[in-house]
Design an enzyme around this catalytic site. Structure first.
Site, PDB file in Angstrom:
ATOM      1  N   ASP A 149       3.705   1.481   9.601  1.00 45.10           N
ATOM      2  CA  ASP A 149       4.929   1.372   9.561  1.00 45.10           C
ATOM      3  C   ASP A 149       4.506  -0.069  10.206  1.00 45.10           C
ATOM      4  OD1 ASP A 149       6.700   2.802   8.215  1.00 45.10           O
ATOM      5  OD2 ASP A 149       7.344   3.613  10.042  1.00 45.10           O
TER       6      ASP A 149
ATOM      7  N   HIS B 178       1.351   6.256   5.974  1.00 46.25           N
ATOM      8  CA  HIS B 178       1.222   4.940   5.916  1.00 46.25           C
ATOM      9  C   HIS B 178       1.408   4.078   7.445  1.00 46.25           C
ATOM     10  CE1 HIS B 178       5.251   6.084   5.409  1.00 46.25           C
ATOM     11  NE2 HIS B 178       5.982   4.805   6.187  1.00 46.25           N
TER      12      HIS B 178
ATOM     13  N   HIS C 282      12.102   4.430  15.468  1.00 50.15           N
ATOM     14  CA  HIS C 282      11.666   3.104  14.248  1.00 50.15           C
ATOM     15  C   HIS C 282      12.453   1.470  15.102  1.00 50.15           C
ATOM     16  CE1 HIS C 282      10.978   5.285  10.567  1.00 50.15           C
ATOM     17  NE2 HIS C 282      10.720   4.331  10.157  1.00 50.15           N
TER      18      HIS C 282
ATOM     19  N   HIS D 139       9.449  -3.845   9.427  1.00 44.74           N
ATOM     20  CA  HIS D 139      10.494  -2.753   9.228  1.00 44.74           C
ATOM     21  C   HIS D 139      11.374  -2.359   8.978  1.00 44.74           C
ATOM     22  CE1 HIS D 139      11.262   0.794   6.628  1.00 44.74           C
ATOM     23  NE2 HIS D 139      10.244   1.584   7.572  1.00 44.74           N
TER      24      HIS D 139
ATOM     25  N   HIS E 142       5.243   2.522   1.333  1.00 43.30           N
ATOM     26  CA  HIS E 142       6.047   3.531   2.265  1.00 43.30           C
ATOM     27  C   HIS E 142       5.253   5.473   1.930  1.00 43.30           C
ATOM     28  CE1 HIS E 142       7.719   0.910   6.047  1.00 43.30           C
ATOM     29  NE2 HIS E 142       7.639  -0.052   5.002  1.00 43.30           N
TER      30      HIS E 142
ATOM     31  N   TRP F 146      -9.811   2.028 -15.391  1.00 44.98           N
ATOM     32  CA  TRP F 146      -9.064   0.996 -14.172  1.00 44.98           C
ATOM     33  C   TRP F 146      -7.861   1.630 -13.675  1.00 44.98           C
ATOM     34  CZ3 TRP F 146      -8.844  -5.093 -13.504  1.00 44.98           C
ATOM     35  CH2 TRP F 146      -8.878  -5.498 -15.019  1.00 44.98           C
ATOM     36  N   ASN F 147      -6.968   1.107 -13.290  1.00 46.07           N
ATOM     37  CA  ASN F 147      -5.346   1.766 -13.095  1.00 46.07           C
ATOM     38  C   ASN F 147      -4.667   0.684 -12.742  1.00 46.07           C
ATOM     39  OD1 ASN F 147      -5.433   4.168 -14.113  1.00 46.07           O
ATOM     40  ND2 ASN F 147      -6.984   4.765 -12.415  1.00 46.07           N
TER      41      ASN F 147
HETATM   42 MN    MN Z   1       7.682   3.927   7.084  1.00 46.96          MN
END
Ligand code: MN
Length: 257
Positions: A75, A73, A207, A79, A69, A61-62
């Site tokens: 938003d 991904h 955005h 954000h 982001h 496992w990690n």
């Molecule tokens: Mn983003």
């Protein structure tokens, strides 16, 4: 037969094709680069906890190091400063995570001009041919930028004057946010705004306007070229990071064959 049974049978038979719109997450996954004095996200990284060894003899496992982001991904409204009183990523309603999607293909234009901007007239012409943008659905903006997804330099396409990647004009972003019923915009670039959008008025208009209007963004999508212009559904469930501004997301498109 129930609608749901019919649906899952159709997925199993291939009558509904499931197309992965997600870029693989690796240490090489490109991420947005802001100029000084702004802070930047860390690259994605795996940190091994154990791998069938002294640290854990039967298991691998990690820890993952990622920004909200990184790679493909989602938003969330908070954000952006314009959406600061809006939803965080954990508050996006589950019903919004499954939505219709349409494709606006401007790959040919973006191939000729990497600074190509989507304008209101482009969208109105698309609507004249294909019908209105979907109420509560995604506008998937195809630019052909997905072929650059494995290469940070190619996807950012920067020179001494900055990054040159396609996006949406400020006027169009404002119109999409306030005059259309879309859920949000999905793009193939590292962010929903054009590479030169820092110099737009307002800066980063996708955005600013869309997140300010409570709409969403999806980035670094691929395989949009395999979708029909209308008629696809998108499943895009982010992690419910409480207070988070976004999240890596697995984006699947469902297409009737
Ligand atoms: Mn983003």
């Amino acid at each position: 037969m129930s609608v749901l049974r019919s649906f899952v049978d159709s997925v199993r038979s291939g009558a509904i094709e499931v197309i992965d719109l997600t870029a693989p997450l690796t240490a090489e996954t490109p991420i947005l680069q802001l100029p000084p004095p702004f802070s930047n996200a860390l690259p994605f990284r795996l940190e091994e906890i154990s791998r069938y060894d002294d640290r854990g003899p039967a298991w691998y496992w990690n820890n993952i190091h990622t920004s909200e982001h990184s790679g493909t991904h989602f938003d969330a409204p908070i954000h952006w400063v314009t959406g600061r009183d809006g939803q965080d990523i954990s508050q996006v309603p589950t019903r919004s995570l499954i939505a219709p999607a349409v494709v606006l293909d401007f790959a040919a234009e973006a191939a000729k001009d990497p600074d190509f901007l989507l304008e209101i007239d482009h969208v109105k012409e698309w609507e004249r041919v294909n019908g209105p943008l979907p109420d509560g659905g995604w506008l998937l903006y195809r630019t052909g930028w997905d072929v650059r997804a494995g290469d940070q330099a190619a996807i950012l396409n920067a020179d001494e004057s900055g990054s040159h990647t396609p996006g949406v004009s400020a006027e169009c972003a404002g119109w999409l946010a306030s005059e259309t019923p879309i859920l949000g915009i999905g793009v193939e670039t590292v962010g929903t705004d054009a590479g030169a959008a820092h110099s737009f008025d307002p800066a980063f208009p996708c955005h600013s306007f869309l997140l300010g209007a409570g709409k969403y963004g999806l980035t670094q999508l691929r395989n949009i070229d395999r979708l029909p212009v209308t008629g696809a559904a998108v499943v895009a469930p982010p992690l419910p990071i409480v207070g988070g501004s976004g999240s890596p997301v697995r984006v699947l498109a469902l297409v009737e064959r």
